[in-house]
Design a protein around this motif. Structure first.
Motif, PDB file in Angstrom:
ATOM      1  N   TYR A   1       0.687  -1.425   0.108  1.00 31.94           N
ATOM      2  CA  TYR A   1      -0.042  -0.181   0.131  1.00 31.94           C
ATOM      3  C   TYR A   1       0.781   1.456  -0.081  1.00 31.94           C
ATOM      4  N   ALA A   2       2.066   1.049   0.442  1.00 31.95           N
ATOM      5  CA  ALA A   2       3.124   2.188   0.372  1.00 31.95           C
ATOM      6  C   ALA A   2       3.220   2.798  -1.056  1.00 31.95           C
ATOM      7  N   MET A   3       3.013   2.134  -2.142  1.00 28.65           N
ATOM      8  CA  MET A   3       2.826   2.468  -3.482  1.00 28.65           C
ATOM      9  C   MET A   3       1.485   2.707  -4.160  1.00 28.65           C
ATOM     10  N   TYR A   4       0.509   2.928  -2.998  1.00 31.67           N
ATOM     11  CA  TYR A   4      -0.835   3.201  -3.745  1.00 31.67           C
ATOM     12  C   TYR A   4      -0.961   4.170  -4.590  1.00 31.67           C
ATOM     13  N   ARG A   5      -0.193   5.326  -4.484  1.00 34.58           N
ATOM     14  CA  ARG A   5      -0.646   6.348  -5.654  1.00 34.58           C
ATOM     15  C   ARG A   5      -0.064   5.904  -6.702  1.00 34.58           C
ATOM     16  N   LEU A   6       1.356   5.365  -7.001  1.00 33.07           N
ATOM     17  CA  LEU A   6       1.473   4.727  -8.218  1.00 33.07           C
ATOM     18  C   LEU A   6       0.556   3.589  -8.615  1.00 33.07           C
TER      19      LEU A   6
ATOM     20  N   GLY B   1      -3.712  -0.209  21.102  1.00 30.93           N
ATOM     21  CA  GLY B   1      -5.184  -0.142  21.309  1.00 30.93           C
ATOM     22  C   GLY B   1      -6.195   0.780  20.534  1.00 30.93           C
ATOM     23  N   LYS B   2      -5.367   1.425  19.695  1.00 32.41           N
ATOM     24  CA  LYS B   2      -6.259   2.080  18.733  1.00 32.41           C
ATOM     25  C   LYS B   2      -6.995   1.186  17.544  1.00 32.41           C
ATOM     26  N   LYS B   3      -8.076   1.230  17.160  1.00 36.49           N
ATOM     27  CA  LYS B   3      -8.754   0.667  16.160  1.00 36.49           C
ATOM     28  C   LYS B   3      -7.909   1.250  14.750  1.00 36.49           C
ATOM     29  N   GLU B   4      -7.884   0.113  13.784  1.00 36.38           N
ATOM     30  CA  GLU B   4      -7.333   0.534  12.652  1.00 36.38           C
ATOM     31  C   GLU B   4      -8.592   1.199  11.645  1.00 36.38           C
ATOM     32  N   THR B   5      -8.250   2.156  11.061  1.00 33.09           N
ATOM     33  CA  THR B   5      -9.298   3.055  10.384  1.00 33.09           C
ATOM     34  C   THR B   5      -8.667   3.313   9.060  1.00 33.09           C
ATOM     35  N   HIS B   6      -9.382   3.046   7.818  1.00 24.98           N
ATOM     36  CA  HIS B   6      -8.725   3.287   6.659  1.00 24.98           C
ATOM     37  C   HIS B   6      -9.584   4.172   5.851  1.00 24.98           C
ATOM     38  N   THR B   7     -10.139   5.280   6.632  1.00 22.94           N
ATOM     39  CA  THR B   7     -10.930   6.410   5.736  1.00 22.94           C
ATOM     40  C   THR B   7     -10.025   7.364   5.181  1.00 22.94           C
ATOM     41  N   SER B   8      -8.825   7.349   5.683  1.00 25.04           N
ATOM     42  CA  SER B   8      -7.843   8.476   4.681  1.00 25.04           C
ATOM     43  C   SER B   8      -7.643   8.158   3.264  1.00 25.04           C
ATOM     44  N   ASP B   9      -7.524   9.061   2.430  1.00 23.54           N
ATOM     45  CA  ASP B   9      -6.881   8.856   1.178  1.00 23.54           C
ATOM     46  C   ASP B   9      -5.408   8.926   1.104  1.00 23.54           C
ATOM     47  N   ASP B  10      -4.929   9.210   2.359  1.00 25.51           N
ATOM     48  CA  ASP B  10      -3.320   9.400   2.467  1.00 25.51           C
ATOM     49  C   ASP B  10      -2.440   7.972   2.774  1.00 25.51           C
ATOM     50  N   PRO B  11      -1.976   7.441   1.535  1.00 23.34           N
ATOM     51  CA  PRO B  11      -1.411   6.087   2.069  1.00 23.34           C
ATOM     52  C   PRO B  11      -0.487   6.071   3.427  1.00 23.34           C
ATOM     53  N   THR B  12       0.233   7.244   3.708  1.00 25.71           N
ATOM     54  CA  THR B  12       1.057   7.158   4.711  1.00 25.71           C
ATOM     55  C   THR B  12       0.128   6.736   5.988  1.00 25.71           C
ATOM     56  N   GLN B  13      -0.842   7.679   6.355  1.00 22.84           N
ATOM     57  CA  GLN B  13      -1.759   7.546   7.433  1.00 22.84           C
ATOM     58  C   GLN B  13      -2.231   6.228   7.423  1.00 22.84           C
ATOM     59  N   VAL B  14      -2.881   5.384   6.356  1.00 19.02           N
ATOM     60  CA  VAL B  14      -3.247   3.958   6.461  1.00 19.02           C
ATOM     61  C   VAL B  14      -1.951   3.207   6.882  1.00 19.02           C
ATOM     62  N   LEU B  15      -1.202   3.424   6.415  1.00 21.19           N
ATOM     63  CA  LEU B  15       0.342   2.443   6.660  1.00 21.19           C
ATOM     64  C   LEU B  15       0.423   2.562   8.230  1.00 21.19           C
TER      65      LEU B  15
ATOM     66  N   ASP C   1      13.604   9.385  -2.437  1.00 20.53           N
ATOM     67  CA  ASP C   1      12.040   9.149  -2.248  1.00 20.53           C
ATOM     68  C   ASP C   1      11.258   9.735  -3.508  1.00 20.53           C
ATOM     69  N   PHE C   2      11.821   9.671  -4.681  1.00 23.28           N
ATOM     70  CA  PHE C   2      11.117  10.138  -5.895  1.00 23.28           C
ATOM     71  C   PHE C   2       9.893   9.475  -6.228  1.00 23.28           C
ATOM     72  N   PRO C   3       9.857   8.241  -5.948  1.00 24.31           N
ATOM     73  CA  PRO C   3       8.297   7.563  -6.093  1.00 24.31           C
ATOM     74  C   PRO C   3       7.449   8.403  -5.593  1.00 24.31           C
ATOM     75  N   ASP C   4       7.444   8.806  -4.270  1.00 22.17           N
ATOM     76  CA  ASP C   4       6.489   9.501  -3.741  1.00 22.17           C
ATOM     77  C   ASP C   4       6.416  10.793  -4.229  1.00 22.17           C
ATOM     78  N   ARG C   5       7.200  11.488  -4.669  1.00 23.12           N
ATOM     79  CA  ARG C   5       7.534  12.875  -4.988  1.00 23.12           C
ATOM     80  C   ARG C   5       6.801  13.231  -6.507  1.00 23.12           C
ATOM     81  N   VAL C   6       7.182  12.121  -7.466  1.00 29.43           N
ATOM     82  CA  VAL C   6       7.031  12.390  -8.929  1.00 29.43           C
ATOM     83  C   VAL C   6       6.293  10.876  -9.257  1.00 29.43           C
ATOM     84  N   PRO C   7       5.127  10.589  -8.675  1.00 30.48           N
ATOM     85  CA  PRO C   7       4.278   9.448  -9.159  1.00 30.48           C
ATOM     86  C   PRO C   7       4.060   9.307 -10.698  1.00 30.48           C
ATOM     87  N   ASP C   8       3.620  10.458 -11.386  1.00 29.77           N
ATOM     88  CA  ASP C   8       3.499  10.404 -12.732  1.00 29.77           C
ATOM     89  C   ASP C   8       4.594  10.111 -13.593  1.00 29.77           C
TER      90      ASP C   8
END
Length: 293
Positions: free
Chosen positions: A26-31, A150-164, A265-272
């Motif tokens: 999921y770290a490469m979800y933007r790509l 103890g926190k529940k997993e929530t996957h509502t964010s569009d930011d892969p970093t927060q999900v990970l 970190d270019f895959p995160d910066r320039v995915p296009d």
């Protein structure tokens, strides 16, 4: 093992992505989100990462290359594949390509981790601390001492970093990372190197793209620790040249430079840009297309 596959391959190979470190796909979800509109795109979580089960120990690149190939087969995905790997994930994808060249149409290495940098390079404190740090995190999670415990997993964010952040900072993920990151030490690469590394010519004429920055943008902390100017210059030269050795693995390789100002970190910066480069290789792997660069 957790596999996410979307998009239509058409006449072209399916693309499989592998992030760096020991992080879930999921770290490469933007790509992936960009790629699935143009190609068949697959994300795979290594055992212990993402939503995958832990798997057997010890974790090694060689073991995970076999697991990756098995997961793709059991998920019903069909080759040929173009394997794309970033950093430590690049080493894994090169290893998988060496093992099953019949399944691989091409290889895209995004600033991959060179084994020579581990075996012969200057001591990098961050790499040496990595297994210990991951073990410490595992213990903190195990005993509920981590702030996220103890926190529940929530996957509502569009930011892969927060999900990970929610799914990777867990005891199983830290234990798996601690195990495999032991390879990234002189002792570890000596122990596992024969099964881990891909040597000159071992990929035959497989189309290979080595995509990396032209300079050492973002790597300043490595060189700031070297006080002697001559030694610093030697260290810089070493890291600029050692990753180029991956090109020698195939007699059909080509170097691609990332946009100016980008670092590791270019895959995160320039995915296009990355998806465009991968697409260019797919075009060469299609029916009737030239196989050499």
């Amino acid at each position: 093992m957790h596999v996410l596959a979307e998009g239509d391959a058409g006449p072209r190979p399916t693309v499989v992505w592998m992030p760096g470190g020991h992080t879930g796909g999921y770290a490469m979800y933007r790509l992936h989100a960009l790629a699935r509109e143009q190609m068949r795109s697959v994300l795979v979580d290594r055992p212990g990462s993402g939503w995958s089960d832990l798997g057997p120990f010890p974790r090694t690149t060689a073991v995970e290359a076999v697991e990756l190939l098995t997961a793709l087969e059991r998920a019903g995905e069909k080759g040929p594949y173009v394997f794309v790997g970033h950093s430590f994930g690049g080493l894994l994808m090169a290893n998988a390509a060496r093992r099953r060249p019949d399944l691989v149409a091409g290889l895209v290495l995004l600033d991959p981790t060179p084994p020579d940098a581990v075996a012969f390079g200057p001591a990098l404190p961050a790499l040496r601390r990595a297994p210990r740090d991951q073990t410490a995190l595992a213990l903190r999670h195990l005993f509920g001492l981590h702030p996220l415990a103890g926190k529940k997993e929530t996957h509502t964010s569009d930011d892969p970093t927060q999900v990970l952040t929610m799914i990777e900072l867990r005891t199983k993920a830290n234990c798996a990372a601690a195990s495999i990151l032991r390879e990234l030490s002189p002792d570890g690469i000596t122990r596992d190197g024969w099964q881990t590394a891909v040597h000159d010519g071992e990929l035959g004429s497989l189309p290979l793209l080595l995509v990396a920055p032209r300079d050492l943008t973002g790597g300043g902390e490595i060189f700031d620790a070297v006080d002697d100017p001559e030694e610093s210059a030697r260290v810089r030269h070493f890291f600029l040249t050692v990753r180029e050795r991956f090109l020698a693995a195939s007699n059909n390789g080509r170097r691609v430079y990332t946009p100016e100002g980008t670092g590791h970190d270019f895959p995160d910066r320039v995915p296009d840009f990355v998806v465009q480069v991968v697409g260019s290789l797919l075009d060469r792997c299609g029916p009737g297309a030239p196989k050499s660069f």
